[in-house]
Design an enzyme around this catalytic site. Sequence first.
Site, PDB file in Angstrom:
ATOM      1  N   ASP A  16       0.899  -1.221  -0.171  1.00 13.19           N
ATOM      2  CA  ASP A  16       0.038  -0.056  -0.050  1.00 13.19           C
ATOM      3  C   ASP A  16       0.886   1.205   0.018  1.00 13.19           C
ATOM      4  OD1 ASP A  16      -2.180   1.559   0.176  1.00 13.19           O
ATOM      5  OD2 ASP A  16      -3.136   0.725   1.756  1.00 13.19           O
ATOM      6  N   HIS A 207      -7.682  -0.988   9.176  1.00 19.32           N
ATOM      7  CA  HIS A 207      -6.651  -0.496   8.107  1.00 19.32           C
ATOM      8  C   HIS A 207      -6.941   1.130   7.856  1.00 19.32           C
ATOM      9  CE1 HIS A 207      -4.620  -1.142   4.073  1.00 19.32           C
ATOM     10  NE2 HIS A 207      -5.275  -0.332   3.966  1.00 19.32           N
ATOM     11  N   CYS A 240      -4.322   5.156  -2.192  1.00 22.55           N
ATOM     12  CA  CYS A 240      -4.725   4.179  -3.249  1.00 22.55           C
ATOM     13  C   CYS A 240      -4.727   5.057  -4.527  1.00 22.55           C
ATOM     14  CB  CYS A 240      -6.199   3.807  -2.854  1.00 22.55           C
ATOM     15  SG  CYS A 240      -6.991   2.673  -4.016  1.00 22.55           S
TER      16      CYS A 240
END
Length: 299
Positions: A16, A207, A240
């Site tokens: 990530d 998360h 993201c």
Amino acid sequence: MGLPKQVRLVDVGPRDGLQNEPGVIETAVKLELIDRLGAAGVRHIEAASFVSPRWVPQMGDAAEVMAGIERRPGVVYAALTPNLKGFEGAREARVDEVAVFTAASEEFTRKNINCSIAESLERFAPVIEGAKAAGIRVRGYVSTVLGCPYAGDIEPAQVAAVSRELLDMGCYEVSLGDTIGVGTPLKAKQMLEAVAKAVPVAQLAAHFHDTYGQALANLYAVLEEGLAVIDSSVAGLGGCPYARGASGNVASEDVVYLLHGLGIDTGIDLQRLVDTGHWIAGRLGRSTGSKVGLALGCS
Ligand code: HMG
Ligand code: MG
């Protein structure tokens, strides 16, 4: 519930944290990051992502990354797999664990993996079946649990329903993603309470991205509900590519400082983790995104 005595930290930095980096990052740098995290005592590392290299070019060397890791005993090296093709690559690369990922929002799922939530679950079925046959554990992600960049507010009941579905399909744990970091502690607590009615807290992870600087407060709120698995990213790297406005994950160093301050065991050497954060930030040409990292400095 009260605070847990121990927390398992999943460092998602190599995946990530790096997936959104625009510049080419050499495989050797990714490998050194993974090795340093292991040396700091992190026992669960999300090392790579077997997604389409056209969608996320930075993860295009997933197989090389997995092949190059000097595996430390007791460390789980995991990878994202959105479909069977990804799973097959991951299995060949001998990953310890795979993660399937969907969302509580139809709009985000479409942007991120080009299908509906229901279609994503259909794609996961053969992945989970294959993983079971190969003895590989499967983690599930639900994104946008506290808000979606496209759909706005998300009903906690929807998060609970998708989480339950992933568990029923065979995921051992579901990680709840505040993908764009818009949550606040009350919302995080209410969301977790709703999900915990459908999935035992022992099978949930948090998360949280830190876009609005709320991630530590949100984590404290869910720790109080007994949640004991936290995803974070060393140096607070990340974002993201399919979530407009999403900044990094909460920094692992900041989470470990919080947990140790609460008397919660992580098995992690904070200073070594801080050093790792400074090292990777330096490799990316910036300073660490961890406040604790800045305060403690390099050893
Ligand atoms: P698609 O275009 O709908 O897929 O993408 P397709 O099945 O039609 O295939 C198109 C092409 O991609 C084909 O190649 C396939 O072979 C190839 P072509 O014939 O055109 O040359 N392909 C693949 N290649 C490598 N690995 C694969 C793979 N699958 C197909 N696994 C797909 C669908 C899911 C593949 C695509 O949308 C994708 O890769 N998305 C990835 C998105 C992503 O990685 N997002 C970031 C991770 S999620 C996240 O960050 C959130 C999280 O952190 C939690 C949170 O914060 O909330 C987990
Ligand atoms: Mg994320």
